[in-house]
Design an enzyme around this catalytic site. Structure first.
Site, short mmCIF file in Angstrom:
data_model
loop_
_atom_site.label_atom_id
_atom_site.label_comp_id
_atom_site.label_asym_id
_atom_site.label_seq_id
_atom_site.Cartn_x
_atom_site.Cartn_y
_atom_site.Cartn_z
N ASN A 152 0.77 -0.99 0.01
CA ASN A 152 0.07 0.07 -0.02
C ASN A 152 0.77 1.20 -0.09
O ASN A 152 0.48 2.27 -0.45
CB ASN A 152 -1.04 0.01 1.08
CG ASN A 152 -2.22 -0.46 1.00
OD1 ASN A 152 -2.70 -0.70 -0.19
ND2 ASN A 152 -2.77 -1.09 1.88
N TYR B 50 -3.86 3.71 11.60
CA TYR B 50 -4.63 3.08 10.66
C TYR B 50 -3.88 3.57 9.01
O TYR B 50 -3.84 4.58 9.05
CB TYR B 50 -5.98 3.39 10.65
CG TYR B 50 -6.80 2.77 11.88
CD1 TYR B 50 -6.82 3.42 13.03
CD2 TYR B 50 -7.38 1.82 11.68
CE1 TYR B 50 -7.40 2.76 14.30
CE2 TYR B 50 -8.14 1.16 12.82
CZ TYR B 50 -8.16 1.43 13.83
OH TYR B 50 -8.85 0.71 14.99
N GLU B 51 -3.82 2.42 8.33
CA GLU B 51 -3.09 2.96 7.21
C GLU B 51 -3.64 3.98 6.39
O GLU B 51 -3.18 4.61 5.53
CB GLU B 51 -2.76 1.45 6.32
CG GLU B 51 -3.88 0.82 5.65
CD GLU B 51 -3.28 -0.63 5.44
OE1 GLU B 51 -2.84 -0.47 4.35
OE2 GLU B 51 -3.50 -1.61 6.34
N ALA B 52 -5.10 4.10 6.26
CA ALA B 52 -5.73 5.04 5.48
C ALA B 52 -5.31 6.42 5.74
O ALA B 52 -5.33 7.37 4.89
CB ALA B 52 -7.19 4.93 5.59
#
Lengths: 353, 261
Positions: A152, B50-52
């Protein structure tokens, strides 16, 4: 002289793969720079219907950069329009997504002469809690689409490199995993520290598609909640199609310029589409529609298991081809559902003034 | 003591492993539950990334159902995007990676990309790395949650998605250009594993009460290091189960799932 090195992966997995010759899977950095320079940089009204926006920018063979993250602020309204318009031989680029690539993949399964995906550069394709994404499992397991795997961070920072106008970016991941072998990054010896460091090529989509919290008519956009990688994708793409929950006055943008996450020169079209990410979520407006996603996913899963396309065709006929625009789609979702999703967002704070 | 499920044991053990005043980079599901449990018990100053893009949110709207859930952004201290979250990690601000996968090997390398050998036409294509590859590279310590089955604890992975200790060479991670110190714990419902400092191989640390180390070895396809002082895993108390069931995952999104055979 930069030395290409290997992190010395000594056959630690059973992986078999073909060496890929390096090429950019979309515009090269030089092409993209030239295109940006030659664009009008005027503050001009870029509002138009999605049909016009998609008709203007979407064509066969492009690299389509998809914004959002999994089920959050995913540009579903734009994807529906792209499916109605048709686009073959697509390269998709995104970090993690669920319903957007699944919708394109489903359209390809129904009619590859209308929509087809050639390859995907990505980190992840699935629905998280709701389950695996059946269409990618079908297409990639059967070798119908080519995959190129990054993390990601890798995909996000490849868009970021493109947004910075640089051809590659060093990162501290991918090395020592099999992604080092299969993707288009390269391990080099750092010219300064003398240690190994992994380089990723910039990713310039031909067209980036993003959904934002608010924007003015020129495309200056605010994003509340996680940015995901939307600013980077918009800035990396040769052209950006933007939907926004609300078009706000430029006066508001100019009052709080710090809040602008996407600047006007990189935005080509602006369309106000309320619930433009539905069935995904949009912070401050609505939560994701788990029932609708589950319904679509189970239709896809049935196709994967049985090969029967009837229910899939019915879904597309009802929710995409049976609609002129996103308002028609939302009418089918219904007021009660939309109201419930709005309540479930819980009024997360956003600034529209 | 009340009966507990395998998922509850994993969440509870995950919580025990996390120390206070640290930052944990969480994946969807059990890692979020474990971190929330730790915050409510022994680690009130543990924070999540959190990766977002959110750092240290207050999860007052309930447990986020995914790492991209808008609820994970609630009252965060810092809220950017994926680049922001992972760059904090690359910089050294994330102490724990909390990830899962389909297969793990004796050096803590993890596969979540494909099953089968052929990358272009695998037996099964999984969702892919997502954040896991970056978390395993650059969070300081990697904690993995796995189902304890022979087909998952394998001699050789089909694909290395998340780097562990590679082939066990002391300089593997350095040559790979990654920053974190690597695998730290592997959590299952029947055993807790760590890694031997010298050989980098997986080592049995604790077993569920009633199980023996030999029984655990039976469920693992490679040879475990089994030290003489293997301990019993602590079991969740009634209060722990109340927190898990009634406070953290009150709707049973993760803890009430049925394990597929």
């Amino acid at each position: 002289m930069i030395n290409t090195v290997s992190s010395n992966i000594k056959n630690i997995s059973t992986l078999e793969y073909k060496e890929k010759k390096f090429e950019y899977w979309g515009p090269t950095p030089d092409e993209s720079r030239k295109l940006m320079v030659n664009k009008s940089h005027a503050l001009k009204d870029k509002r138009m219907s999605l049909k016009e926006a998609v008709g203007k920018h979407i064509r066969d063979g492009i690299n389509l950069g998809i914004g959002g993250f999994v089920n959050t602020r995913v540009p579903v309204a734009i994807i529906h329009e792209i499916i109605r318009h048709g686009a073959r031989d697509l390269t998709l680029s995104f970090q993690s997504n669920s319903i957007c690539p699944e919708l394109l993949a489903g359209a390809m399964i129904l009619d590859p002469d209308r929509v087809s995906i050639k390859r995907v550069e990505l980190a992840w394709w699935g629905y998280e809690i709701i389950g695996i994404a059946p269409m990618v499992r079908y297409l990639a397991t059967n070798g119908i689409i080519e995959m190129d795997d990054y993390t990601n961070y890798g995909m996000s920072v490849r868009f970021k490199a493109a947004s910075m106008g640089i051809p590659f970016i060093p990162v501290r991941d991918h090395g020592g995993s099999d992604m080092e072998l299969v993707n288009r990054g390269k391990m080099i010896e750092c010219p300064f520290t003398g240690k190994n460091v992994y380089l990723l090529p910039a990713c310039h989509p031909d067209v980036g598609i993003v959904h934002t919290t608010a924007a003015d008519m020129y495309g200056n956009a605010r994003i509340f909640g996680a940015y995901c990688t939307c600013p980077e994708i918009a800035m990396a793409a040769n052209a950006t199609i933007m939907t926004t929950e609300k078009v706000i006055p430029t006066e508001s943008i100019r009052s709080y310029p710090n809040l602008t996450e996407i600047p006007f020169p990189v935005v080509d079209t602006v369309t106000e589409v309320q619930y433009g990410a539905h069935p995904g979520a949009s912070y401050g407006y609505y939560w994701f529609d788990m029932d609708h996603i589950k319904m679509f996913r189970s239709i896809c899963e049935d196709f994967r298991k049985t090969g029967n396309k009837d229910a899939l065709k019915k879904y597309y006929d009802e929710y995409i081809f049976g609609c002129e625009n996103h308002d028609d789609f939302l009418e089918k979702i219904g007021y009660k559902t939309l109201k419930k999703l709005k309540d479930m967002d819980g009024g997360q704070p956003i600034i529209l003034t | 003591m009340s009966e507990y499920t395998p998922f509850e044991m994993i969440a509870y053990t995950g919580s025990r492993v996390l120390k206070d005043e640290r930052i944990v980079f969480v994946g969807t599901g059990l890692p979020i539950i474990a971190a929330m449990h730790a915050q409510l018990t022994h680690a009130p100053n543990l924070y999540m990334i959190y990766e977002a893009g959110s750092l240290a949110p207050i999860l007052e709207m309930g447990m986020p159902l995914s790492v991209g859930d808008t609820r994970a952004a609630r009252k965060a201290c810092y809220l950017k995007g994926l680049c922001g979250a992972f760059e904090l990690t690359q910089r050294g601000c994330a102490d724990y990676a909390f990830i899962g996968g389909a297969q793990v090997d004796m050096y803590g390398n993890i596969c979540s990309t494909i099953e089968g050998h052929n990358y272009d036409k695998p037996g099964i294509r999984f969702p892919g790395s997502g954040g896991a590859g970056a978390m395993a590279a650059n969070c300081e310590k990697t904690i993995a949650i796995m189902a304890l089955e022979k087909r998952r604890f394998v001699k050789k992975l089909d694909f290395v998605t998340s780097i562990g200790f590679g082939d066990g060479a002391p300089d593997y991670r350095e040559k790979a250009g990654v920053l974190g110190s690597g695998p730290y714990r592997v959590i299952t419902n029947q055993a807790l594993f760590g890694f031997d400092e010298a050989t980098k191989r997986m080592m049995l640390l604790e077993v569920k009460p009633g199980r023996t180390p030999a029984e655990i070895q039976e469920l693992v396809d490679f040879e475990l290091i089994i030290p003489p002082d293997v301990k019993e895993m602590a079991e969740p108390t009634d209060e722990d189960l109340r927190l898990l069931r009634d406070v953290i995952d009150a709707e049973g999104y993760f803890l009430k799932r049925v394990i597929k055979k």
